[in-house]
Design a protein around this motif. Structure first.
Motif, PDB file in Angstrom:
ATOM      1  N   VAL A 139       0.743  -0.889  -0.086  1.00 44.19           N
ATOM      2  CA  VAL A 139      -0.026   0.012   0.274  1.00 44.19           C
ATOM      3  C   VAL A 139       0.950   1.501   0.255  1.00 44.19           C
ATOM      4  N   ILE A 140       2.190   1.229   0.651  1.00 45.05           N
ATOM      5  CA  ILE A 140       3.036   2.437   0.454  1.00 45.05           C
ATOM      6  C   ILE A 140       3.190   2.746  -0.557  1.00 45.05           C
ATOM      7  N   TYR A 175       2.394   6.233  -1.698  1.00 48.41           N
ATOM      8  CA  TYR A 175       3.363   7.356  -2.427  1.00 48.41           C
ATOM      9  C   TYR A 175       4.301   7.685  -3.803  1.00 48.41           C
ATOM     10  N   TYR A 179      -4.968   1.231  -3.249  1.00 43.85           N
ATOM     11  CA  TYR A 179      -5.755   2.178  -1.693  1.00 43.85           C
ATOM     12  C   TYR A 179      -5.506   3.446  -2.534  1.00 43.85           C
ATOM     13  N   TYR A 237     -16.116   9.119   0.897  1.00 43.32           N
ATOM     14  CA  TYR A 237     -14.786   8.411   1.821  1.00 43.32           C
ATOM     15  C   TYR A 237     -15.577   7.337   2.600  1.00 43.32           C
ATOM     16  N   ILE A 238     -15.925   7.416   3.090  1.00 40.96           N
ATOM     17  CA  ILE A 238     -17.054   6.280   3.928  1.00 40.96           C
ATOM     18  C   ILE A 238     -17.022   4.460   2.550  1.00 40.96           C
ATOM     19  N   PHE A 281     -13.961   3.595   2.311  1.00 37.03           N
ATOM     20  CA  PHE A 281     -13.037   3.017   2.829  1.00 37.03           C
ATOM     21  C   PHE A 281     -13.314   1.168   2.693  1.00 37.03           C
ATOM     22  N   LEU A 341     -12.583  -1.306  -0.219  1.00 42.24           N
ATOM     23  CA  LEU A 341     -11.275  -1.164   0.447  1.00 42.24           C
ATOM     24  C   LEU A 341     -10.938  -2.321   1.360  1.00 42.24           C
ATOM     25  N   LEU A 358      -2.100   2.126   6.852  1.00 42.09           N
ATOM     26  CA  LEU A 358      -1.805   3.923   5.909  1.00 42.09           C
ATOM     27  C   LEU A 358      -3.498   3.890   5.131  1.00 42.09           C
ATOM     28  N   ALA A 359      -4.539   2.845   5.045  1.00 38.86           N
ATOM     29  CA  ALA A 359      -5.440   3.268   5.107  1.00 38.86           C
ATOM     30  C   ALA A 359      -6.294   3.758   6.117  1.00 38.86           C
ATOM     31  N   LEU A 360      -6.404   2.964   7.371  1.00 38.73           N
ATOM     32  CA  LEU A 360      -7.087   3.133   8.818  1.00 38.73           C
ATOM     33  C   LEU A 360      -6.505   3.986   8.409  1.00 38.73           C
ATOM     34  N   PHE A 395      -5.728   7.067   7.533  1.00 42.25           N
ATOM     35  CA  PHE A 395      -6.371   7.863   6.285  1.00 42.25           C
ATOM     36  C   PHE A 395      -7.796   8.572   6.681  1.00 42.25           C
ATOM     37  N   PHE A 396      -8.114   7.310   6.441  1.00 40.32           N
ATOM     38  CA  PHE A 396     -10.195   6.993   6.251  1.00 40.32           C
ATOM     39  C   PHE A 396     -10.004   7.034   7.969  1.00 40.32           C
ATOM     40  N   PHE A 397      -9.475   6.581   8.778  1.00 34.62           N
ATOM     41  CA  PHE A 397     -10.651   6.987   9.855  1.00 34.62           C
ATOM     42  C   PHE A 397     -10.065   8.676  10.500  1.00 34.62           C
ATOM     43  N   LEU A 438      -9.315  11.273   7.954  1.00 32.48           N
ATOM     44  CA  LEU A 438     -10.184  12.005   6.809  1.00 32.48           C
ATOM     45  C   LEU A 438     -11.958  12.081   7.639  1.00 32.48           C
ATOM     46  N   ILE A 439     -12.622  10.765   7.840  1.00 33.87           N
ATOM     47  CA  ILE A 439     -13.907  10.857   8.049  1.00 33.87           C
ATOM     48  C   ILE A 439     -14.058  11.414   9.543  1.00 33.87           C
ATOM     49  N   GLU A 496     -16.947  14.650   9.285  1.00 36.33           N
ATOM     50  CA  GLU A 496     -17.833  14.110  10.391  1.00 36.33           C
ATOM     51  C   GLU A 496     -18.357  15.304  11.102  1.00 36.33           C
ATOM     52  N   ASN A 546       2.352  11.009   8.228  1.00 41.80           N
ATOM     53  CA  ASN A 546       2.671  11.929   6.959  1.00 41.80           C
ATOM     54  C   ASN A 546       1.537  12.202   6.694  1.00 41.80           C
ATOM     55  N   ALA A 547       1.025  11.259   6.009  1.00 43.56           N
ATOM     56  CA  ALA A 547       0.384  11.294   5.306  1.00 43.56           C
ATOM     57  C   ALA A 547      -1.055  11.942   4.908  1.00 43.56           C
TER      58      ALA A 547
END
Lengths: 244, 381, 294
Positions: free
Chosen positions: B263-264, B267, B274, B288-289, B292, B295, C124-126, C128-130, C132-133, C137, C229-230
């Motif tokens: 996933v990285i 960058y 992702y 976004y939800i 996610f 994903l 990374l996904a966790l 970013f999305f946490f 952002l969401i 909200e 950093n994302a």
């Protein structure tokens, strides 16, 4: 009787701990020699020196006329002449019983598959497990596994077999099975060196008993001498505890 | 002359009294497990899979997950039609992710095996009573130590630094020399990503292999030696087959971990799953939800399928009694750290071999000369 | 030597290893090769200092040092994040790991679901999305934008803590399960209540057993913080990225490589220190006789 195995002045230290402090032993051809003694006295190490699993620091070992401590000797050759049976059986768990027995025959002695299998079957029959050819060791009981281990050692046609506490990991019922096989082997004339705690076996089957303590042989003699009329005080106290 | 079978009367008449007759060795024993052939084998394997309890749990788990998915969608947190409509567009990026993961994984196996082999036999320093020693040349230490040191250093560094850093180092190292190139349709970013992933996975796989080699019981090796097999023969016929059985699970975990690490690569603008979720779904539609959730669907699908496949393969090829614990109950493996996650980042750096408590509590490390060995380790000798 | 050897009556005595041979082996084994990383670092810096004299021009020491300072400041940010994640992850992981060993199926199922979910998803996904969401909200409500930004940053940290808690839950569970059942039986036989048994008999042993794997997990989560950093954290990798984007002004070809090497070294140091600390704790908790010999 020719002396099959002669051990002279073996010394072995692991780091600072001196495990064997000058051991002399004679095993005549066809003898059954039982080594008894307290735990940690170096009995297993002595056995492993004889078939070169452990290299002694000093001393000599002779098999017949051949000096085993000679650095030119191939240890693999020695181990074909002297078999070993372990306390933990050490069967190859990923192979069937048949393959366990034929592995060394095919890859060390370079027998063809059919000949190796014939020998395997005959040795397994000798220990009474001919019907277990295609089982895996984990499917067998402890006593059966140990008998397979004995068959595996026998298949190589050794001149002598070393037994390192062969029944210590077994339940009482299996112990008798294994001891019967060993007694039979002794009667058939195999040279055996047995480290054991089974005093009954030693009394009945051994030709000589050796009492081992703290890296040295304290006493040796016939079973009667050792068990009933031991000279050394340490031997006497040990026997009192063991023989209850 | 007695027939051999007669010596073997292992249980005589039951003792008088109320002791139950011991029936261990009398009576018919279960038939030996002969490997079935062809169709019957497939059939029995299917039987194994369908009726195992763990499959039941997984089925329940999947059903629950699907139920939760629809429930939350109905509640309005995200729109299910949107998800269903846009899911297929993620398949391409998903395949790219899988490509990166699998290529680096497979390409790295050979080198990792070699490194693991080197790390499995650390040279020991012990005073020799006699000059000539079997098995080790007089001056073999001249190349043994550097080789071991290199392997250890490589593994420590790779396991001690984040993949992000490794990726950028590879990227800049390559692009300063070759700013732009395209090979086989992939541009330099793709190749740098692949190389970085390769270096990373080699480091971790090496530890897995090392753990596998070292956890073959010392007794088996001793037994093999006592029968006269040479060291090479013991290695190929006793150690290796058992190693391969032991490392199936950790290697799978390593693949999954590699998949997550890939996933990285987003960058450096590599269009993997992702990146797709973030940009093509999240930023493009501000959803976004849903991104996610999509994903999650992809990742859960891949991971659960892989775990199931591996469990199935392990069951089919199982040797009765040989200890490859099944994944869902192999807490011991988790503890021992052959789980990829716990095989990550061990003691970085400077050489300190850590022993995880193995089942036999055997000593695990020689001189302090290596990074954390996470993995079941038996006597390092 | 096909069949062994020609019989000899007395073998020739084996020579003792010469002292020079022994000394050579000892020095060779100990000083450089078994300390390869330290040695390599020392060698590298020494060589680079020489190169700075301008002979080869591969490495500019002055540039490297100038870059080191901001990286070092960012290092402390990383440390701050790590100091939050590790304890939180540990506590949460402990609770969930315990939950996975209880008798109550519902609790076990929930814990299992949690663990499976957080172990399957990439960090990374966790993050970013946490983050952002959470930010999105809150945007509608009247909360101060500055606080929203702050919260979303820390949501990323929370995501990482949850992620590492899942792994630690597995480790703790394994630890709890590997305490021999005989211990609970013995405690039961003496009359200790089940809950007290858990705290007094099982957990101390479970903790001790799981320490090595926990050390690995800690070092993994330290490496995962590089992904923060994302969402805007200016921690070590974030600062490195920042510096890289402006490094072209230095007209030094290898500038970015130098930056990332230094970041790597700093991460290395951090993971090493943490792992060593855990090893120290292991030593603190070891039981004589039950040690795993090193």
């Amino acid at each position: 009787m020719t002396s099959a195995i002669r051990v002279r002045g073996i010394r072995k230290a692991f780091g600072d701990l001196e495990v064997l402090r000058g051991v002399d032993l004679d095993v005549n051809s066809g003898d059954v020699v039982c080594i008894v003694g307290p735990s940690g006295s170096g009995k297993s190490t002595l056995l492993r020196c004889i078939n070169l699993l452990v290299t002694p620091d000093e001393g000599e070992i002779y098999l017949g006329d051949v000096a085993l401590t000679n650095p030119h000797i191939r240890p693999e050759w020695v181990r074909q002449q002297i078999g070993m049976v372990f306390q933990q059986f050490n069967l190859f768990t990923h192979l069937t019983v048949k393959k366990n027995v034929t592995l060394a025959l095919r890859h060390v002695k370079h027998y063809k598959r059919k000949e190796a299998e014939k020998i395997a079957i005959s040795q397994l029959t000798r220990v009474g497990l001919a019907d277990k050819l295609n089982s895996y060791p984990a499917q067998l009981s402890g006593g059966q596994q140990q008998r397979v281990a004995i068959a595996r050692a026998l298949a190589m046609g050794p001149k002598a077999i070393l037994f390192d506490e062969p029944t210590s990991a077994l339940d009482p019922e299996s112990i008798q099975d294994v001891l019967t096989v060993m007694r039979r082997l002794g009667e058939e004339g195999m040279t055996m060196v047995v480290v054991t705690h089974e005093m009954g076996f030693a009394k009945e089957v051994a030709d000589r008993v050796v009492f081992f303590d703290a890296g040295r042989i304290l006493e040796e003699g016939t079973p009667d001498e050792i068990f009933d009329r031991a000279g050394h005080e340490r031997t006497q106290s040990f026997m009192k505890k063991i023989l209850r | 002359m007695e027939r051999p079978e007669e010596w073997m009367r292992s249980s005589g008449p039951p003792p008088p009294g109320d002791a139950p007759p011991v029936s261990r060795t009398t009576g018919p024993l279960p038939p030996p497990r002969v490997r079935p052939t062809g169709a019957s084998r497939a059939l029995s394997s299917i039987r194994v899979k369908l009726f195992s309890r763990s499959s039941g749990y997984i089925a329940i788990g999947v059903a629950c997950a699907v139920a939760v998915f629809f429930l939350l969608g109905a509640l309005g947190y995200y729109s299910i039609p949107f998800i269903i409509q846009h899911l297929p567009s993620g398949v391409g990026p998903l395949i790219l992710s899988l490509e990166f993961t699998t290529f680096s994984y497979v390409l790295g196996m050979g080198v990792a095996f070699g490194l693991g082999l080197v790390r499995a036999h650390p040279p020991r320093l012990e005073k020799r009573r006699s000059g000539a020693k079997r098995g080790r040349g007089r001056f073999s230490f001249l190349w043994r130590w550097p080789l071991y040191g290199f392997a250890t250093g490589y593994v420590s560094v790779v396991r001690g630094t984040p993949f992000l850093v490794q990726m950028f180092i590879v990227l800049f190292a390559v692009t300063t020399l070759y700013p732009s190139f395209t090979i086989l349709g992939w541009n330099q970013f793709y190749w740098c990503g692949l190389i970085a992933l390769l270096i990373n996975t080699i480091g971790y796989q090496a530890e897995v292999f090392r753990g596998g080699i070292q956890s073959v019981e010392a007794g088996q090796i001793e037994g093999a030696k006592a029968m006269g097999l040479t060291k090479t023969q013991t290695f190929f016929r006793v150690t290796l087959p058992q190693t391969f059985r032991l490392i199936t699970l950790p290697l799978t975990n390593e693949w999954i971990s590699n998949f997550k690490t890939a996933v990285i690569l987003s960058y450096i603008s590599i269009d993997e799953v992702y990146f797709w979720a973030k940009n093509d779904i999240g930023i493009a539609y501000s959803r976004y939800i849903e991104a996610f959730v999509m994903l999650t669907i992809f990742y859960l699908m891949v991971n659960v399928t892989l775990s199931r496949v591996v469990t199935y393969v392990e069951k089919v090829r199982r040797i009765p009694g040989l200890g490859t614990p099944l994944p869902e109950v192999s807490y011991t493996k988790r503890l021992l750290g052959t789980d990829r996650r716990s095989s990550r980042g061990g003691s970085v750096g400077p050489p300190s071999l850590q022993a995880t408590p193995s089942a036999t509590r055997a000593p695990a490390a020689g001189p302090e000369s290596g990074p954390v060995s996470v993995g079941p380790t038996t006597t390092e000798s | 030597m096909t069949d062994g050897v020609s019989p000899q009556a007395t073998p020739s005595p084996l020579p003792q290893e010469t002292r020079t041979h022994w000394a050579l082996r000892k020095v060779f084994a100990w000083s450089i090769w078994s300390r390869v990383v330290y040695g390599a670092a020392g060698v590298v810096f020494g060589v680079l200092f020489v190169l700075e004299l301008g002979y080869l021009g591969v490495y500019r020491l002055t540039y490297a040092l100038s870059v080191l300072n901001p990286l070092y400041q960012a290092f402390w940010v990383s440390l701050e994040v790590v100091a939050v994640i590790l304890p939180v992850g540990f506590c949460l992981g402990f609770v969930i790991g315990w939950a996975r060993t209880t008798r109550f199926v519902a609790l076990r199922g929930l814990a299992s679901a949690y663990v499976d979910f957080f172990r399957s998803m990439p960090p990374l996904a966790l993050i970013f999305f946490f983050s952002l969401i959470a930010g999105l909200e809150l945007r509608g409500s009247g909360v101060n934008p500055y606080d929203i930004r702050n919260l979303s940053l820390w949501m990323g940290v929370v995501a990482l803590a949850l992620h590492t808690a899942a792994y630690q839950a597995e480790i703790m569970r394994a630890g709890i399960l590997s305490v021999p059942a005989g211990q609970t039986e013995a405690a039961d036989a003496v009359g200790i209540s089940r809950i007290r048994t858990m705290f007094v008999v099982v957990l101390p042993q479970a903790f001790r057993l799981s320490l090595p794997a926990l050390g690995n997990e800690f070092s993994s989560s330290i490496k995962d913080t590089s992904l923060l950093n994302a969402i805007g954290w200016m921690e070590l990798s974030g600062m490195a990225l920042n510096l890289t984007s402006t490094s072209y002004t230095s007209h030094y070809v290898y500038a970015s490589l130098v930056i990332w090497f230094e970041a790597a070294i700093l991460y290395f140091v951090l993971t090493y220190v943490v792992t060593r600390a855990v090893r120290g704790i292991e030593d603190l908790y070891k039981v004589p006789g039950l040690e795993v010999a090193r």
